[in-house]
Design an enzyme around this catalytic site. Structure first.
Site, PDB file in Angstrom:
ATOM      1  CG  ASP A 130      30.894   1.908  36.700  1.00 18.31           C
ATOM      2  OD1 ASP A 130      29.760   1.639  36.225  1.00 18.31           O
ATOM      3  OD2 ASP A 130      31.807   1.064  36.770  1.00 18.31           O
ATOM      4  CD  GLU A 131      35.410   1.484  35.017  1.00 19.06           C
ATOM      5  OE1 GLU A 131      36.541   1.327  35.501  1.00 19.06           O
ATOM      6  OE2 GLU A 131      34.745   0.558  34.501  1.00 19.06           O
ATOM      7  CB  VAL A 132      30.538   7.424  31.036  1.00 15.93           C
ATOM      8  CG1 VAL A 132      29.905   7.632  29.665  1.00 15.93           C
ATOM      9  CG2 VAL A 132      29.491   7.010  32.052  1.00 15.93           C
TER      10      VAL A 132
END
Lengths: 663, 663
Positions: free
Chosen positions: A294-296
Site C-alpha cells: 500500500d501507499e507506494v
C-alpha cells in the site's frame, strides 16, 4: 437469543430450555473422539479459565466420558497447519445433568468451550449454565486482527494476552504487521542487518516467533505475517541501502522522514526478496503471506532517473504499472516458497493470478470490484481501531454491504471476511489493550454472527459484561485506567480527575497532533490524559441515552431528569475540585480548558432543566450564547473531545427552540 | 521530614533544600566506583521502573560520570553472599542540576535508588525530585517477611513481585516457609519422595529456587529457608512414614488431621535430616537455616511407648527435654553443613550454642529473655499479617519495647530486627498481595526508620500513596479488588456491592470459620466477600476520623457533619440497591444480614444527626434499642465485620448520653 445471556458473538442458533446445570468443584470433563494436541492443551486451559473466572479451583479431567459432566466429542483431528475454511462449527447441548459439546474439528470444540465459559454465572444455587442447545458456526471464514508492531514494538507477553482475547471472541487470524518504515521486527539469520540495524534492538527472535505461532495454533488462530514492500520499507534499507530508490544512509526508528521505496528495477532486489521471503516462509507455516503493497509514494521513484527510464523502456505508463510489474514478480517468488500472496487494495491488477487475496482499507466498493474480477478479499475499512471510533460505528460496518451487497453468490463468496486493524503510532504496551478492547469484541461478532444480529443496544449490554470478563485473561484495558490517572495526578486521590476522564475521549480519525520533542528522543511518552481516556466513554454513551429518553418523553421522564441533573451538578462542580491538580501536574496543564468548559456546559444544561421545570422558555439570546460555548467545547483540545458536549447541545437545542427552525 | 514528601520508610536524616531537579527523557545515569552485578542489573531496573512510573521512556546509561544527571558511587562490591549486618547506608544529594548517590556497598545504592524513585513527582515544570540531602541507614539489620507457601502454594511469579515490593520498602530478608504439614515445596534430588509425595505436585524445582535466590540477591534480599521439624512435618512423613512417631500412612495436602511429629529417638531420623539439610544447605547460600521447631504437639510422642521409654532412659523430664535433645543434635547437623540454626521460641534451651537465632512469635518478653541468655533474636509477634489487623496496630509494635526496652546495650543489640509473617491458610495467589500490601510497608518502616518515627497519621498519609505506587511493580492488592467483586456479582455493575465491601473487613485474629466441602476437595475456594474485602477499610478509617472530628468539635464541625450525613445516606439506601444481587448470587447470600444492618445502623446515625441539629436529645429507650442493633452489628458474620459500626456506636453514645454515665 434470551436477553439474559451475555454471549458474544451471538451464536447462529439457540434453543433455550428450562433449568440449569450446576457447576461445582467436582465438575468433570472428558474428551472423546479424535485426539488432538489443541484439545490436550485447550481443555486444561478451559479448566484454568473456569477456575479463574469462578475463583473455584476446578481440575477434574476424566477418562470415562459416560460419567463426565461435560463431554467433548471431536470427529477428526483437523489439519496439520490450520487452514482457511476449516470447519469451525460446534453443537453445545446442556441439560440439567450434563453438557455435550460436539464438533467436526478441534477448532469447533475450542469455540464451544469459549461459549460454555460465557454461559457460567453465579446463581442462587451455585455457579451454573442454563439448559439450552446451541448450534453455531461462523458467517465468515476469515476473522482477523492486525497488530502493527513496527510503529511501537509490542512485546510477546502483550501479544499473547491479545491472542487469548481473540480466542475468547472466536477470532481466527492474527495478521502480524512485522515490517514498516519504523522497524523490522523479526530476526533474520540470512539477512541479519534487517533486525540488526532496522529494529533498534526491538525484534522477536525466531524461537519466539515459533513459540508464538504455536501459542496461536493452540487457540485456533492462524498467524499471517506481513512484510511491507515496495513502500513502507525504510527499516529494510537501513541495513541494505543499495536496495533503495534513493541513496542512503537511512535512519532507523520513528523519525519524520520522506517516504522510502525499494528500487524494483534492479535484479538484486529480487534476489534479496527471494532470500527474505524464503526464510520467513519457513518461519510462518500459514498458507498466506502478506506483502503490504500500500501507499507506494511516487517521490522516490520519480526522482530516480534510472527507474523512470526503466518504466519508459518497458512500455509502462507510470509508477502504478511499475508496481504491478513488481507484484507479478513478487507473486512468483511468494508462490515458489509455497505461499499465497496477499496485499492491500493497491496490488489489485488484472495481470496478477486470481489466487491473490486483496485486503481492502478502501471499502466495500473496492472489495466488490476485486470480487467481480475473480479475486478473494477481506474488509478492513471501517475496522481501524486507531481511529478511536465508537463501537457502534464499527459494528455497523458489514463486509457484505454497499457494493458487496448486490454481488451474485459466486462473487459474494469471494469475500472471505474482515480484519480489524490496530495501527500502533499512538499505542504502547501499556495502552494497546485499551485501544483494542472491548471494541474488537463487537467487530468479532460482526464477523461471526448472522448478518441480522445488529442491534447496538443489545451489543452494548453484552459488551459491558464481556469487557470485564476479558480481564481474567490478563488484558489490561480496564485495569490500567486508574493507575494511568494516578500517574497524571501524582497522587492517590483521583476522584475529580476521573470525573473529567470519564467524560472525554481521544480525538477521532487521524487528528492527533504529535509533538516530536527537542532534542529528539526515540520514544515519545504516551502518558497524557488522551492516552488514559477510553476510545469510547461509557458515561457519555449512557448520558446521551438519558438525554434521548428525557427529550422523547416531552420532558416528562422525571427519573431521567433526576439522573441528568445529578450528572450536570457533578460536572459543574468538578472544575473547582480539579483545578489545583491541573495546576500542579505538567501532564494535565493542557486539559484545563476542557475541565472549565465541561463545568460551563453543565451550568447551561442545568439552566435548561430549571427552565423546563418552571415552564419558562429560555430567550434566544441565551441560546445563541450557549451555542458558542457548545461549539468551542466540541473542538479537539489536548487531543481530547468532551464527549458529553453533543448531548448537552441536544438538551439546549431541544429545550430552547429558536425562531428559524430547520424545515 | 517535609510533609509533602511521601517517603516510606522515613529516612534517618533529611536536609530539605530549595528548588528541584527536573527529570526529563534525557535524564542520564552513570555508575562510578566499584563494579557489582547487582548494580549492573539494578540500574537498568531503576530506569525501567522510572519509565513505568512516569510513562516516559528513560534509558540513558552513560559512562561519563562527570556529565550524568544521577551519579551512583559505590565504595566496594560487597560480599559474595549477602551477609547480615552488611553496610546498607547511603547518602543522596540532590541539587537543581544533578543528583549524587553514594554508598559503601551496592546494598546502600539499591536502597538509595528506591528513595529516588519515591521522590519523583509530576510538577508544573515536569517530573522532578526536590533539592535535598538524605543520609540514611537502617535501624535494624534484619528486616524480613515470612511467606508460607505450604498451606497454599504460591507460584514463583507471585513470589517475585512480592520481592520487588520488599525491595521498594527496603526489606532485606525473605523467610521462605517451605515445609509444613500441608506441603513440602522444594524438589529434592536425594529424597525425591519429599516433593514427589508431599507436595501434590506443587513445588519449586531446584533450578527455580536458584533463579529465585539470584532474583532476591539482585534486589538486596537474603533468602532464609525454613523446613519445619520435628512438628509441622506431615508432608515429610507422607513419603517417609518410617520417620513418624506414629505409623502411617499419612495423606498429603490440606486435610483435617491430628498433629504429626518426627520420631526423634531413632538414629535413622538424623541420617535422613543430615541428607535433607545437606542438600538444602547447598541450594540456599544464606548463612542462616530455619528449622521451625514450634508447636510440637505432645500427642504423637505421648502415644508412642518407645519414645516415652527413651525419655525415661535418658533421664529427661518430658517432651520438652526431648525436643531440646533433638535441637542439639540438629544444630550440629546444621552447623556441619556450614549454617547457623534458627528456630521459633520453643527451641530456646540453655544447652544450645549462643550462635542460634530465636524468632519470637510470642513477644518481646520472650525475645528479651533470649537476649539475656545471650541469644540473638527477631520479633514476629505483632507482625502477623494473617490476623487482619489494622496497619496502625502493627506499626505500633516495636521490637525494642516492653521487656526489650530495658535491656542493657550489650543485650539489646542481640535483637536483630523483625519479620512480618504471611501465613497462608486463607490466601491464594489471587489474594495474597492484598493481605501483604500495603500494611507491610508500615512494618518495613518500623524496622528501618528511627524509633521516634511513629505518628500513625503521617504513616497513613504516606501509605495511601505508597500503596498505589506499588502497583507499578505488578502487585495486585489494588487491581484485584474490582474483578473479585465482579465475580461475586456476576456482572459489571458493582456499585452497591462496592459500597458494602468498602465498609467491611475480614474478621480478625484466628476467627475465620472454614467449611470443608463434602465430598472433600483439595483446594477450598477463596472467592467470598471476606476474600475480596481489604484487611483494613480506608472508608471506615476515614469515616471514624470524621466522627472523631465531629464529636470533638461539640457537634459544631458542619463540614464533618455534611460528610458523615452523606455516607450515612448512602449506606442507608444501599441495601435496597444491593438486595437483588445478594439474592441472585449464592456467593453473596450470607452477606445479606450485614447489608441490612449497615442500613439500619446508618438510619440510627442519621437520627442522631437530626436530633443534634434540632437540639432534641434522643430518649434513653431509643438509645437502648439502637445499642442492641450496634451489638449485633459488631459480631462477625460471613467472616466479616461491619467496620463502620464502632464509629456509628460512638456517634449514638456521644449524642445520646444515658443517665448512668461512666465516671
Amino acid at each position: 437469543m434470551p436477553s439474559t445471556l451475555t454471549l458474544m458473538p451471538v451464536p447462529a442458533k439457540i434453543q433455550p430450555g428450562a433449568g440449569q446445570l450446576v457447576i461445582d468443584q467436582l465438575f468433570t470433563v472428558s474428551v472423546a473422539g479424535a485426539k488432538d494436541s489443541r484439545l490436550d492443551s485447550g481443555v486444561p486451559r478451559f479448566l484454568d479459565q473456569l477456575s479463574r473466572q469462578t475463583g473455584m479451583p476446578v481440575n477434574n479431567l476424566m477418562a470415562d466420558s459416560a460419567k463426565a459432566a461435560l463431554v467433548i466429542h471431536v470427529a477428526s483431528g483437523g489439519r496439520k497447519v490450520q487452514e482457511l475454511g476449516e470447519d469451525e462449527s460446534y453443537t453445545l447441548e446442556v441439560t440439567s445433568s450434563r453438557a455435550t459439546l460436539t464438533a467436526a474439528t478441534p477448532l469447533g470444540a475450542l469455540h464451544g468451550l469459549q461459549t460454555f465459559l460465557q454461559l457460567v454465572e453465579p446463581t442462587p444455587a451455585g455457579f451454573a449454565v442454563p439448559v439450552l442447545t446451541i448450534r453455531d458456526e461462523p458467517r465468515f471464514a476469515w476473522r482477523g486482527l492486525l497488530i502493527d508492531v513496527c510503529r511501537h514494538f509490542i512485546p510477546l507477553d502483550v501479544m499473547k494476552r491479545n491472542l487469548d482475547g481473540m480466542a475468547a471472541l472466536k477470532l481466527n487470524v492474527l495478521h502480524w504487521h512485522l515490517s514498516d518504515d519504523e522497524g523490522f521486527r523479526v530476526e533474520s539469520k540470512k539477512l541479519p542487518k534487517l533486525h540488526g540495524l532496522g529494529s533498534e534492538g526491538q525484534y522477536y527472535t525466531q524461537a519466539e516467533i515459533r513459540e508464538f505461532v504455536a501459542y496461536a495454533r493452540d487457540r485456533g488462530i492462524r498467524v499471517v505475517p506481513e512484510f511491507e514492500m515496495p513502500g513502507h520499507s525504510r527499516s529494510i534499507v537501513v541495513g541494505y541501502p543499495e536496495l533503495a530508490s534513493q541513496p542512503g544512509p537511512y535512519p532507523a526508528g520513528r523519525v519524520a522522514r520522506d517516504a522510502t521505496a525499494l528500487d524494483v528495477t534492479q535484479e538484486k532486489t529480487y534476489k534479496f526478496l527471494d532470500q527474505l521471503i524464503g526464510e520467513m516462509a519457513g518461519l510462518f507455516p500459514d498458507a498466506y503471506f502478506h506483502i503490504g503493497g500500500d501507499e507506494v509514494d511516487d517521490k522516490p521513484w520519480n526522482s530516480n532517473p534510472k527507474i523512470q527510464e526503466f518504466i519508459r523502456m518497458h512500455g509502462m505508463k507510470d509508477n502504478r504499472d511499475l508496481q504491478a510489474y513488481f507484484n507479478q514478480r513478487l507473486e512468483k517468488i511468494v508462490g515458489k516458497h509455497g505461499k499465497i500472496m496477499m496485499g492491500w487494495d493497491e496490488i489489485l491488477h488484472p495481470d496478477l493470478p486470481k489466487t491473490v487475496v486483496v485486503q481492502s482499507w478502501r471499502g466495500q466498493e473496492s472489495l466488490a470490484a476485486a470480487a467481480k474480477q475473480g479475486y478473494r478479499g477481506l474488509l478492513s475499512n471501517g475496522y481501524y481501531l486507531d481511529l478511536m471510533w465508537p463501537t457502534a460505528r464499527h459494528y455497523d460496518v458489514d463486509p457484505m454491504s454497499g457494493a458487496a451487497a448486490t454481488l451474485p453468490p459466486e462473487e459474494a463468496k469471494r469475500i472471505l471476511g474482515g480484519e480489524a486493524c490496530m495501527w500502533s503510532e499512538y499505542v504502547t504496551p501499556e495502552t494497546i489493550d485499551s485501544r483494542i478492547w472491548p471494541r474488537l469484541a463487537a467487530i468479532a461478532e460482526r464477523f461471526w454472527s448472522p448478518q441480522d444480529v445488529k442491534d447496538p443496544k443489545s451489543m452494548y449490554q453484552r459488551l459491558d459484561e464481556v469487557s470485564w470478563r476479558l480481564g481474567w485473561l490478563g488484558l489490561t484495558h480496564e485495569s490500567n485506567y486508574v493507575p494511568m490517572l494516578r500517574r497524571l495526578a501524582g497522587g492517590e486521590d483521583i476522584r475529580a480527575l476521573r470525573v473529567l476522564a470519564d467524560a472525554v475521549e481521544p480525538t477521532k480519525d487521524y487528528t492527533r497532533s504529535e509533538v516530536f520533542p527537542q532534542p529528539p528522543v526515540k520514544r515519545v511518552p504516551m502518558n497524557l490524559l488522551a492516552d488514559a481516556a477510553r476510545p469510547e466513554s461509557t458515561v457519555a454513551r449512557r448520558f446521551d441515552e438519558l438525554i434521548g429518553n428525557y427529550i422523547e418523553s416531552g420532558y416528562k421522564d422525571s427519573a431521567a431528569e433526576a439522573q441528568i441533573r445529578a450528572w450536570l451538578v457533578k460536572w459543574q462542580g468538578n472544575h473547582a475540585n480539579l483545578k489545583p491538580l491541573l495546576e500542579r501536574s505538567f501532564l494535565l496543564t493542557e486539559d484545563q480548558p476542557l475541565s472549565e468548559d465541561l463545568a460551563t456546559l453543565s451550568a447551561a444544561g442545568l439552566q435548561v432543566l430549571d427552565a423546563v421545570g418552571k415552564n419558562q422558555p429560555l430567550p434566544e439570546a441565551w441560546r445563541v450564547e450557549q451555542m458558542a460555548i457548545v461549539e468551542r467545547s466540541m473542538k479537539p483540545r489536548a487531543n481530547l473531545l468532551i464527549m458529553v458536549a453533543p448531548s448537552i447541545q441536544r438538551l439546549i437545542e431541544a429545550a430552547s427552540p429558536h425562531p428559524t427552525n430547520h424545515p
